[in-house]
Design a protein around this motif. Structure first.
Motif, PDB file in Angstrom:
ATOM      1  N   VAL A   1      22.531 -13.091 -13.231  1.00  0.00           N
ATOM      2  CA  VAL A   1      21.176 -13.640 -13.326  1.00  0.00           C
ATOM      3  C   VAL A   1      21.143 -14.795 -14.316  1.00  0.00           C
ATOM      4  N   LEU A   2      21.797 -14.627 -15.459  1.00  0.00           N
ATOM      5  CA  LEU A   2      21.844 -15.707 -16.445  1.00  0.00           C
ATOM      6  C   LEU A   2      22.605 -16.921 -15.914  1.00  0.00           C
ATOM      7  N   PHE A   3      23.682 -16.678 -15.161  1.00  0.00           N
ATOM      8  CA  PHE A   3      24.433 -17.785 -14.570  1.00  0.00           C
ATOM      9  C   PHE A   3      23.587 -18.554 -13.564  1.00  0.00           C
ATOM     10  N   ILE A   4      22.857 -17.841 -12.737  1.00  0.00           N
ATOM     11  CA  ILE A   4      22.013 -18.486 -11.723  1.00  0.00           C
ATOM     12  C   ILE A   4      20.875 -19.255 -12.389  1.00  0.00           C
ATOM     13  N   LEU A   5      20.252 -18.671 -13.405  1.00  0.00           N
ATOM     14  CA  LEU A   5      19.188 -19.392 -14.113  1.00  0.00           C
ATOM     15  C   LEU A   5      19.730 -20.635 -14.811  1.00  0.00           C
TER      16      LEU A   5
ATOM     17  N   THR B   1      26.995 -22.701  -4.509  1.00  0.00           N
ATOM     18  CA  THR B   1      27.096 -21.359  -5.061  1.00  0.00           C
ATOM     19  C   THR B   1      26.824 -20.304  -4.001  1.00  0.00           C
ATOM     20  N   VAL B   2      25.802 -20.511  -3.189  1.00  0.00           N
ATOM     21  CA  VAL B   2      25.488 -19.557  -2.119  1.00  0.00           C
ATOM     22  C   VAL B   2      26.641 -19.475  -1.136  1.00  0.00           C
ATOM     23  N   TYR B   3      27.220 -20.601  -0.782  1.00  0.00           N
ATOM     24  CA  TYR B   3      28.335 -20.606   0.162  1.00  0.00           C
ATOM     25  C   TYR B   3      29.528 -19.837  -0.414  1.00  0.00           C
ATOM     26  N   LEU B   4      29.880 -20.136  -1.650  1.00  0.00           N
ATOM     27  CA  LEU B   4      31.053 -19.488  -2.242  1.00  0.00           C
ATOM     28  C   LEU B   4      30.808 -18.002  -2.494  1.00  0.00           C
TER      29      LEU B   4
ATOM     30  N   ILE C   1      21.761 -12.928  -1.231  1.00  0.00           N
ATOM     31  CA  ILE C   1      21.875 -13.819  -2.391  1.00  0.00           C
ATOM     32  C   ILE C   1      21.257 -15.174  -2.059  1.00  0.00           C
ATOM     33  N   GLY C   2      21.547 -15.689  -0.865  1.00  0.00           N
ATOM     34  CA  GLY C   2      20.982 -16.966  -0.449  1.00  0.00           C
ATOM     35  C   GLY C   2      19.467 -16.926  -0.355  1.00  0.00           C
ATOM     36  N   ALA C   3      18.929 -15.828   0.193  1.00  0.00           N
ATOM     37  CA  ALA C   3      17.470 -15.716   0.308  1.00  0.00           C
ATOM     38  C   ALA C   3      16.816 -15.635  -1.069  1.00  0.00           C
ATOM     39  N   SER C   4      17.426 -14.886  -1.984  1.00  0.00           N
ATOM     40  CA  SER C   4      16.821 -14.770  -3.316  1.00  0.00           C
ATOM     41  C   SER C   4      16.910 -16.090  -4.083  1.00  0.00           C
ATOM     42  N   LEU C   5      18.041 -16.779  -3.994  1.00  0.00           N
ATOM     43  CA  LEU C   5      18.152 -18.076  -4.666  1.00  0.00           C
ATOM     44  C   LEU C   5      17.245 -19.118  -4.019  1.00  0.00           C
ATOM     45  N   GLY C   6      17.131 -19.071  -2.708  1.00  0.00           N
ATOM     46  CA  GLY C   6      16.212 -19.974  -2.027  1.00  0.00           C
ATOM     47  C   GLY C   6      14.770 -19.710  -2.407  1.00  0.00           C
ATOM     48  N   PHE C   7      14.416 -18.433  -2.588  1.00  0.00           N
ATOM     49  CA  PHE C   7      13.058 -18.101  -3.008  1.00  0.00           C
ATOM     50  C   PHE C   7      12.781 -18.632  -4.406  1.00  0.00           C
ATOM     51  N   ILE C   8      13.756 -18.488  -5.304  1.00  0.00           N
ATOM     52  CA  ILE C   8      13.589 -19.020  -6.662  1.00  0.00           C
ATOM     53  C   ILE C   8      13.452 -20.538  -6.616  1.00  0.00           C
ATOM     54  N   MET C   9      14.255 -21.196  -5.771  1.00  0.00           N
ATOM     55  CA  MET C   9      14.153 -22.655  -5.643  1.00  0.00           C
ATOM     56  C   MET C   9      12.797 -23.073  -5.086  1.00  0.00           C
TER      57      MET C   9
ATOM     58  N   TYR D   1      11.291 -23.011   2.995  1.00  0.00           N
ATOM     59  CA  TYR D   1      12.406 -23.673   3.679  1.00  0.00           C
ATOM     60  C   TYR D   1      13.737 -23.266   3.061  1.00  0.00           C
ATOM     61  N   ASN D   2      13.818 -23.248   1.739  1.00  0.00           N
ATOM     62  CA  ASN D   2      15.063 -22.882   1.075  1.00  0.00           C
ATOM     63  C   ASN D   2      15.420 -21.421   1.293  1.00  0.00           C
ATOM     64  N   VAL D   3      14.423 -20.555   1.430  1.00  0.00           N
ATOM     65  CA  VAL D   3      14.697 -19.139   1.677  1.00  0.00           C
ATOM     66  C   VAL D   3      15.508 -18.990   2.959  1.00  0.00           C
ATOM     67  N   PHE D   4      15.035 -19.600   4.031  1.00  0.00           N
ATOM     68  CA  PHE D   4      15.694 -19.430   5.318  1.00  0.00           C
ATOM     69  C   PHE D   4      17.015 -20.196   5.400  1.00  0.00           C
ATOM     70  N   SER D   5      17.041 -21.409   4.864  1.00  0.00           N
ATOM     71  CA  SER D   5      18.278 -22.191   4.970  1.00  0.00           C
ATOM     72  C   SER D   5      19.388 -21.596   4.107  1.00  0.00           C
ATOM     73  N   LYS D   6      19.068 -21.187   2.890  1.00  0.00           N
ATOM     74  CA  LYS D   6      20.101 -20.611   2.019  1.00  0.00           C
ATOM     75  C   LYS D   6      20.542 -19.240   2.519  1.00  0.00           C
ATOM     76  N   CYS D   7      19.628 -18.467   3.107  1.00  0.00           N
ATOM     77  CA  CYS D   7      19.988 -17.179   3.699  1.00  0.00           C
ATOM     78  C   CYS D   7      20.964 -17.385   4.858  1.00  0.00           C
ATOM     79  N   PHE D   8      20.690 -18.360   5.705  1.00  0.00           N
ATOM     80  CA  PHE D   8      21.579 -18.669   6.818  1.00  0.00           C
ATOM     81  C   PHE D   8      22.947 -19.123   6.322  1.00  0.00           C
ATOM     82  N   ILE D   9      22.970 -19.968   5.302  1.00  0.00           N
ATOM     83  CA  ILE D   9      24.233 -20.486   4.774  1.00  0.00           C
ATOM     84  C   ILE D   9      25.057 -19.363   4.157  1.00  0.00           C
ATOM     85  N   GLY D  10      24.425 -18.463   3.394  1.00  0.00           N
ATOM     86  CA  GLY D  10      25.143 -17.335   2.810  1.00  0.00           C
ATOM     87  C   GLY D  10      25.701 -16.393   3.856  1.00  0.00           C
ATOM     88  N   SER D  11      24.916 -16.129   4.905  1.00  0.00           N
ATOM     89  CA  SER D  11      25.392 -15.262   5.985  1.00  0.00           C
ATOM     90  C   SER D  11      26.528 -15.916   6.763  1.00  0.00           C
TER      91      SER D  11
END
Length: 164
Positions: free
Chosen positions: A7-11, A37-40, A53-61, A71-81
Motif C-alpha cells: 500500500v505504501l509503495f502504491i501510494l 506496475t499493474v502489468y508487472l 490489483i488493476g481495478a483497485s489502482l484504477g479506482f484510486i487513480m 475509465y481507469n478501473v476498467f482499463s487497468k483491470c483488463f490490463i492486469g487480467s
C-alpha cells in the motif's frame, strides 16, 4: 506487514507519478507508471489478482484525477487480467515481448481515452492520436521492458561439476 508495504509503495508511486514527473513532461507525454506496475504485478500474481490489483489502482487513480469516471478501473483491470493470462500461458517471455505488450496495452488505453474525449467533444482526433497516444505507448513500452529486464536480471555463475 507485507500488504502495508504494498500500500505504501502504491501510494508513493501515485504521488511520484502525479507530482515529481510533472516537470519532465515532454509535449504532454509522461510515463504511466501505474500501467507498468499493474502489468508487472499481473505477470507475477496471475490473472485474477492482477485484475483486482488493476481495478483497485484504477479506482484510486479515478478518485485522484479529474478524468473520465471509471475509465481507469476498467482499463487497468483488463490490463492486469491480460498480463496474468500472458504470464500463465507463455513460457520464458523476454523483455521485448513485455515491452510490446505494454505498448499495446498503453495504446489501447490511449485510444479508449481519445474515444471518450471525442464523444464529449474535447478531442483533437488525429493530433492526439499521432502526437500523444502513440508516443506515450512507445515510451511506456520501452520503460516497461527496461523495468522488466531490471527485475529479472540475474547474474549466472559458472559452476564446475568437479567443484566441491
Amino acid at each position: 506487514m507485507k500488504s502495508l508495504v504494498w500500500v505504501l509503495f502504491i501510494l508513493f508511486l501515485l504521488a511520484f507519478q502525479g507530482s515529481v514527473l510533472n516537470p519532465f513532461v515532454i509535449h504532454e507525454i509522461r510515463p504511466d507508471l501505474i500501467l507498468i506496475t499493474v502489468y508487472l504485478l499481473g505477470i507475477l500474481k496471475g490473472d485474477i489478482k492482477g485484475g483486482l490489483i488493476g481495478a483497485s489502482l484504477g479506482f484510486i487513480m479515478d478518485i485522484l484525477s479529474a478524468g473520465p469516471v471509471y475509465y481507469n478501473v476498467f482499463s487497468k483491470c483488463f490490463i492486469g487480467s491480460l498480463a496474468g493470462v500472458i504470464g500463465r500461458w507463455i513460457q520464458n517471455p523476454g523483455p521485448v515481448l513485455h515491452a510490446g505488450m505494454i505498448f499495446a496495452a498503453s495504446l489501447l488505453q490511449g485510444v479508449g481515452a481519445l474515444l471518450i474525449l471525442a464523444f464529449l467533444g474535447m478531442a483533437r482526433w488525429p493530433y492526439d492520436l499521432f502526437y500523444i497516444a502513440i508516443p506515450q505507448a512507445i515510451f511506456d513500452g520501452a520503460l516497461g521492458g527496461i523495468v522488466y529486464l531490471f527485475l529479472t536480471f540475474r547474474r549466472k555463475r559458472a559452476v564446475s561439476r568437479w567443484a566441491v
